[in-house]
Design a protein around this motif. Structure first.
Motif, mmCIF file in Angstrom:
data_model
loop_
_atom_site.group_PDB
_atom_site.id
_atom_site.type_symbol
_atom_site.label_atom_id
_atom_site.label_comp_id
_atom_site.label_asym_id
_atom_site.label_seq_id
_atom_site.Cartn_x
_atom_site.Cartn_y
_atom_site.Cartn_z
ATOM 1 N N GLY A 553 0.788 -1.227 0.000
ATOM 2 C CA GLY A 553 0.000 0.000 0.000
ATOM 3 C C GLY A 553 0.817 1.273 0.000
ATOM 4 O O GLY A 553 0.280 2.355 -0.225
ATOM 5 N N HIS A 554 2.132 1.190 0.232
ATOM 6 C CA HIS A 554 2.989 2.378 0.263
ATOM 7 C C HIS A 554 3.811 2.440 -1.033
ATOM 8 O O HIS A 554 4.919 1.927 -1.090
ATOM 9 C CB HIS A 554 3.915 2.348 1.488
ATOM 10 N N GLU A 555 3.239 3.066 -2.031
ATOM 11 C CA GLU A 555 3.901 3.118 -3.331
ATOM 12 C C GLU A 555 4.230 4.538 -3.767
ATOM 13 O O GLU A 555 4.635 4.769 -4.914
ATOM 14 C CB GLU A 555 3.022 2.461 -4.402
ATOM 15 N N ASP A 556 4.070 5.503 -2.861
ATOM 16 C CA ASP A 556 4.292 6.903 -3.238
ATOM 17 C C ASP A 556 5.699 7.145 -3.768
ATOM 18 O O ASP A 556 5.886 7.784 -4.805
ATOM 19 C CB ASP A 556 4.032 7.817 -2.028
ATOM 20 N N LYS A 557 6.690 6.651 -3.046
ATOM 21 C CA LYS A 557 8.080 6.860 -3.465
ATOM 22 C C LYS A 557 8.369 6.168 -4.795
ATOM 23 O O LYS A 557 9.056 6.716 -5.660
ATOM 24 C CB LYS A 557 9.036 6.352 -2.382
ATOM 25 N N ALA A 558 7.834 4.948 -4.939
ATOM 26 C CA ALA A 558 8.028 4.218 -6.192
ATOM 27 C C ALA A 558 7.346 4.959 -7.342
ATOM 28 O O ALA A 558 7.906 5.058 -8.448
ATOM 29 C CB ALA A 558 7.482 2.793 -6.071
ATOM 30 N N ASP A 559 6.141 5.463 -7.095
ATOM 31 C CA ASP A 559 5.430 6.234 -8.123
ATOM 32 C C ASP A 559 6.230 7.434 -8.571
ATOM 33 O O ASP A 559 6.308 7.751 -9.772
ATOM 34 C CB ASP A 559 4.070 6.697 -7.587
ATOM 35 N N GLN A 560 6.848 8.111 -7.613
ATOM 36 C CA GLN A 560 7.615 9.308 -7.929
ATOM 37 C C GLN A 560 8.810 8.976 -8.821
ATOM 38 O O GLN A 560 9.085 9.683 -9.796
ATOM 39 C CB GLN A 560 8.099 9.970 -6.629
ATOM 40 N N TYR A 568 9.043 5.192 -18.578
ATOM 41 C CA TYR A 568 7.818 4.763 -17.896
ATOM 42 C C TYR A 568 6.576 5.078 -18.716
ATOM 43 O O TYR A 568 6.439 6.154 -19.287
ATOM 44 C CB TYR A 568 7.733 5.440 -16.528
ATOM 45 N N HIS A 569 5.637 4.110 -18.752
ATOM 46 C CA HIS A 569 4.366 4.317 -19.467
ATOM 47 C C HIS A 569 3.190 4.296 -18.503
ATOM 48 O O HIS A 569 2.433 5.266 -18.392
ATOM 49 C CB HIS A 569 4.191 3.234 -20.545
ATOM 50 N N SER A 570 3.017 3.198 -17.773
ATOM 51 C CA SER A 570 1.907 3.097 -16.823
ATOM 52 C C SER A 570 2.110 1.876 -15.930
ATOM 53 O O SER A 570 3.013 1.065 -16.163
ATOM 54 C CB SER A 570 0.569 2.968 -17.567
ATOM 55 N N HIS A 571 1.261 1.752 -14.891
ATOM 56 C CA HIS A 571 1.313 0.555 -14.059
ATOM 57 C C HIS A 571 -0.053 0.297 -13.439
ATOM 58 O O HIS A 571 -0.917 1.181 -13.401
ATOM 59 C CB HIS A 571 2.382 0.683 -12.970
ATOM 60 N N THR A 572 -0.239 -0.931 -12.980
ATOM 61 C CA THR A 572 -1.448 -1.290 -12.240
ATOM 62 C C THR A 572 -1.042 -2.029 -10.978
ATOM 63 O O THR A 572 0.027 -2.669 -10.941
ATOM 64 C CB THR A 572 -2.387 -2.158 -13.096
ATOM 65 N N ASP A 573 -1.876 -1.932 -9.935
ATOM 66 C CA ASP A 573 -1.559 -2.539 -8.643
ATOM 67 C C ASP A 573 -2.228 -3.905 -8.513
ATOM 68 O O ASP A 573 -3.376 -4.085 -8.934
ATOM 69 C CB ASP A 573 -2.054 -1.654 -7.499
ATOM 70 N N SER A 702 19.621 0.866 -13.963
ATOM 71 C CA SER A 702 19.547 2.143 -13.253
ATOM 72 C C SER A 702 18.202 2.316 -12.560
ATOM 73 O O SER A 702 18.132 2.714 -11.383
ATOM 74 C CB SER A 702 19.791 3.292 -14.231
ATOM 75 N N LEU A 703 17.101 2.004 -13.255
ATOM 76 C CA LEU A 703 15.771 2.140 -12.675
ATOM 77 C C LEU A 703 15.588 1.201 -11.482
ATOM 78 O O LEU A 703 15.078 1.602 -10.433
ATOM 79 C CB LEU A 703 14.706 1.866 -13.738
ATOM 80 N N ASN A 709 16.815 1.423 -3.715
ATOM 81 C CA ASN A 709 17.494 2.292 -2.755
ATOM 82 C C ASN A 709 16.635 3.452 -2.259
ATOM 83 O O ASN A 709 16.813 3.925 -1.136
ATOM 84 C CB ASN A 709 18.782 2.854 -3.379
ATOM 85 N N HIS A 710 15.708 3.926 -3.091
ATOM 86 C CA HIS A 710 14.958 5.129 -2.725
ATOM 87 C C HIS A 710 13.448 4.997 -2.901
ATOM 88 O O HIS A 710 12.732 5.931 -2.560
ATOM 89 C CB HIS A 710 15.441 6.322 -3.565
ATOM 90 N N GLY A 711 12.976 3.878 -3.415
ATOM 91 C CA GLY A 711 11.550 3.776 -3.722
ATOM 92 C C GLY A 711 10.752 2.862 -2.823
ATOM 93 O O GLY A 711 9.593 2.556 -3.120
ATOM 94 N N GLY A 712 11.351 2.406 -1.728
ATOM 95 C CA GLY A 712 10.627 1.496 -0.848
ATOM 96 C C GLY A 712 10.264 0.188 -1.503
ATOM 97 O O GLY A 712 9.193 -0.380 -1.280
ATOM 98 N N VAL A 713 11.183 -0.330 -2.332
ATOM 99 C CA VAL A 713 10.924 -1.520 -3.134
ATOM 100 C C VAL A 713 11.847 -2.655 -2.710
ATOM 101 O O VAL A 713 13.038 -2.434 -2.457
ATOM 102 C CB VAL A 713 11.123 -1.199 -4.636
ATOM 103 N N MET A 714 11.308 -3.861 -2.616
ATOM 104 C CA MET A 714 12.115 -5.038 -2.272
ATOM 105 C C MET A 714 12.923 -5.536 -3.464
ATOM 106 O O MET A 714 14.036 -6.030 -3.316
ATOM 107 C CB MET A 714 11.209 -6.168 -1.777
#
Length: 865
Positions: A553-560, A568-573, A702-703, A709-714
């Motif tokens: 549920g915490h995807e704000d940093k990843a979205d940014q 980037y084009h789009s994504h779905t959860d 790079s992505l 490191n900065h997007g709250g991603v495993m």
């Protein structure tokens, strides 16, 4: 030398071409049968010896809180177990800040020994040994300095490269697994002295079992035995997790509880003071707010401590190691192909050999009659031809078995370049050689025995006279009067002869169809394996990356980060989970469970359509959709129920409402409401399916690095990497397929030449007659060629159908628990198979033309009476 023996050697001398042709056909049949059947076992035996010599552990265990000597002793309690503790962690290092699997090196280590390619093992605290891939892919050299990032938390950051090596834990050089550091993809492994790793305890435990060393790693008995050992280890460690957690968190949790108790007591005192009213109440209120903040901080600290300190174990065996299962499946595919392709190949060879021997004996009717008239017994006469057939069959079988068993497996091993160097083990497959010998004897000696005894039933006078020629009959074409009247005399004779000798026509069609089918199957195997990835990642999957969030549920940093990326084009959860499915006594493990936040959006990222009808499927409010292979393994159909157990031990039952097309992996799709009904919890969106524009490898790396490191991603998993794996899988079979096609082509040519040679030999009097009547050489040749052209066309057309059926059956047998291979043969296969058969026919016709120019007409027409 006895007269009959002399006669046999004269027969061989007078018909060298036919004798050699029989040997060649048997040789090719046995070579491909024994050689390809030996390839799969050789791959398994070679990998088995390689990992056993390197002392690869049977079981690897990982703990979130590490292992102590008490854990090692606990593991040793399992019968036959010998455990060893290892310090290991994923870190970031090198000039590209790559994810590295870092291990602590110890001279006394018993398991997972490195195989040096160059240099030496670390001899002091500042030396490092790198994966051979670091040298091949990243250009590192001996003597250079290697630097780790600060986050690696090592005693030193820089080390001198003193060696490059291979590890039995990483046999597939195309992948090194994933990590939750760097860009999420491990580039290579590294070893430094164990004391250099700032770890209080070991994080990994290797366990080996002496009795298992006697079993082949890829055998079912080994797999079953390992599963039993893992179960026994889990049983020993069942209560260990809690005691380990208590030992680690006891003091800190107690202290936090004490502080919370003090705050609670202080709040009660403030509550009493607040009841007095006035300024005391205001002061109490302010202090209460402060205490609430402190209590919240302490509770958060306690929650984090419990989460970080909770002990969980991960158990895996050799099959779970990176690339190990892919290797096993690759050798299984070759074994599956070997169970069908060489058998069909050999049957064609045996059938043509049977025909050749039959024709040879029938041509010797007058000779058999002469021997019989001279008083020779039936057995004495039969021995002559049986010995002839036995000699040709044995020579062909022995040569084919030796050449096939010693060369083809080695060629396959040499061409498996995506794996670490293996210690070749190529054993003689005596069982397969025995079957090849049996079939060869049936095709040669069996044919000779059948025809000789049939001929010997006739009297000497009848045998010494030529067999009466078959009378011509009206054919269907003659009944089409307008067309028949337009044909020339030569064409009419050719078409009549086609149906006059039906067995000859049938054998020629079978020979050409078999050759065409075998060549087509070679192309079909390669195309079908490649098609599994093409269809999966073009027709089914429409996203380019899977991003797993650290906190659902915490995807704000990843979205940014994604929105600031040009590709980037789009994504779905989706709420993604992994679980085991059960039904009808069958089980499928590690099934990916996807519950999308928006079903309508999800359809743009994953195509969900019926595997049987191709119609689009909707995710129901109550029920699940399974992928085709998953449903097949569970033996379920629409309307059946399945049991689901997730990795976090949530359980439930659901109805299968649809079976969707899918070619790789196991998936279960369901709506949010279905997810809640099934697992009794609201799904939380923890994964992003991301659509990206075309990216370079550097841009992908790079992505992924930024997201971790900065997007709250495993971790970030790219579809491109999975496609590369499929391409590698397909490419590993290309050499094998090339061998199939080459040998199929040679067999087709020999078969076609042999059948044409038999045809000419049987009709030498007929051909001499039309030559005496004044027909030109080209006209005499066309007398035979017209028949061959028609039969070649018919054989090629039949071969198309047989090739598709054979390819489909082979790919069905080669399918693994994870992959379906759709029947696919590109036009190139049909074109090449057709051209080869036409070229072979043309060459044979040219040789036949030269032979017919030298016909001894007088000798051929002289009376046999």
């Amino acid at each position: 030398m006895k007269p009959m023996t002399k006669n046999m050697w004269r027969d061989i001398g007078h018909s060298k071409g036919r004798f050699i042709a029989i040997i060649l056909i048997i040789l090719l049949g046995v070579l491909i049968f024994v050689g390809i059947k030996a390839a799969g076992p050789s791959l398994n035996d070679s990998a088995d010896k390689t990992v056993k010599d390197a002392k690869l552990s049977d079981v690897q265990a990982y703990s979130t809180t590490g292992f102590t000597q008490k854990d090692r002793r606990l593991a040793d309690k399992v019968a036959g177990a010998k455990a060893e503790l290892v310090k290991f962690k994923d870190v970031v290092g090198g000039k590209d800040q790559s994810a590295v699997a870092l291990y602590g090196y110890s001279k006394s280590a018993k398991y997972n020994k490195l195989s040096l390619r160059s240099g030496h093992m670390p001899t002091n605290s500042r030396e490092i040994v790198l994966d051979e891939l670091a040298k091949e892919n990243d250009g590192y050299k001996l003597g250079q300095t290697y630097t780790f990032s600060k986050s690696a938390n090592l005693k030193h950051r820089t080390y001198k490269i003193v060696g490059f090596a291979d590890s039995p834990m990483y046999i597939d050089d195309s992948t090194r697994g994933s990590a939750d550091v760097g860009d999420g993809t491990v580039r290579y492994f590294a070893y430094i002295p164990q004391a250099q790793m700032n770890l209080k305890v070991a994080t990994m435990m290797d366990v080996g079992f002496s009795k298992l060393q006697k079993k082949s790693t890829f055998s079912d008995s080994y797999s079953d035995a390992v599963n039993r050992k893992v179960t026994a280890l889990k049983r020993e460690f069942k209560s260990r997790a809690k005691s380990r957690t208590r030992a680690l968190l006891g003091n800190s949790i107690t202290q936090l509880d004490q502080q919370l108790a003090k705050i609670s007591a202080a709040k009660k005192q403030l509550q009493a003071a607040g009841q007095q009213g006035g300024s005391a109440a205001d002061l109490a209120g302010q202090q209460n707010v402060t205490l609430n903040k402190e209590a919240a901080k302490l509770k958060t600290a306690k929650t984090k401590a419990l989460a970080a300190g909770e002990t969980t174990y991960t158990w895996q065996d050799r099959n779970d190691l990176t690339g190990f299962q892919a290797y096993g499946e690759s050798s299984d595919r070759i074994a599956a192909i070997a169970n069908v392709f060489p058998v069909f190949f050999f049957l064609i060879a045996a059938l043509i050999t049977f025909t050749t021997i039959t024709r040879m004996v029938e041509e010797a009717r007058s000779q058999i009659g002469t021997f019989k008239a001279l008083g020779y017994a039936k057995w004495a006469i039969a021995k002559n031809y049986l010995a002839y057939a036995l000699t040709a069959g044995l020579i062909g079988t022995v040569l084919g078995a030796v050449i096939g068993n010693t060369t083809l497996p080695r060629i396959v091993l040499a061409l498996y370049k995506t794996y670490i160097p293996l210690k070749w083990v190529v054993k003689f497959q005596w069982g397969d050689i025995g079957w090849a010998l049996l079939f060869s004897m049936i095709a040669t000696v069996g044919a000779a025995a059948y025809v000789v005894w049939r001929e010997l039933t006739e009297g000497p006078a009848a045998l010494m006279r030529p067999r009466s020629p078959k009378s011509a009959k009206r054919i269907l074409l003659e009944r089409i009067t307008p067309l028949w009247n337009r044909l020339s005399f030569n064409r009419k004779v050719s078409y009549r002869n086609l149906f006059r000798f039906k067995s000859r026509m049938l054998m020629t069609i079978i020979g050409i169809a078999g050759g065409t089918a075998l060549i087509l199957t070679g192309f079909g195997i390669q195309d079908s394996i490649a098609a599994s990835g093409s269809k999966q990642y073009n027709d089914i999957i429409h996203y380019q990356a899977t991003v797993r969030l650290r906190t659902a549920g915490h995807e704000d940093k990843a979205d940014q980060i994604l929105n600031n990326n040009d590709q980037y084009h789009s994504h779905t959860d989706v709420a993604a989970n992994v679980g085991d499915l059960k039904a009808n006594g069958h089980q499928v493990n590690d099934v990916n469970i996807y519950a999308p936040e928006s079903v309508s959006q999800f359809k743009r990222y994953v195509t969900v359509r019926s595997a049987s009808t191709g119609k689009s499927l909707n995710l129901p409010k109550n029920g699940v959709v399974l992928t085709e292979k998953t449903a097949d393994l569970l033996h379920v159909k629409v309307g059946d129920k399945i049991s689901v157990t997730t990795t976090d031990n949530k359980q439930g039952k659901a109805k299968v409402t649809g079976i969707t097309e899918n070619y790789m992996g196991h998936f279960m799709y369901l709506s949010r409401s279905s997810y809640k009904q099934l697992l009794n919890e609201t799904p939380t969106m923890n994964t992003l399916l991301v659509q990206l524009n075309k990216q370079t490898d550097k841009q992908r790396k790079s992505l992924a690095h930024k997201l971790i490191n900065h997007g709250g991603v495993m971790g970030t998993s790219y579809v491109k990497d999975q496609q590369t794996t499929v391409t590698t899988m397909s490419g590993s079979l290309k050499p094998v397929v090339a061998i199939f096609i080459l040998l199929s082509g040679i067999l087709s040519f020999v078969v076609l030449y042999n059948l044409t040679n038999i045809n000419v030999s049987e009709r030498i009097r007929e051909l001499s007659t039309i030559k005496v009547l004044g027909f030109y050489d080209k006209e005499v040749t066309m007398y035979i060629v017209r028949e061959n052209i028609v039969l070649t066309i018919a054989g090629i057309i039949v071969g198309y159908g047989v090739g598709e059926l054979l390819t489909g059956y082979i790919m069905q047998q080669a399918a693994t628990a994870q992959v379906i291979f759709p029947l696919t043969i590109h036009p190139t296969g049909f074109v090449v198979a057709t051209i080869l058969m036409v070229v072979f026919t043309a060459i044979v016709m040219f040789v036949t033309h030269k032979r017919l120019q030298r016909i001894d007409m007088i000798g051929a027409l002289s009376s046999n009476e």
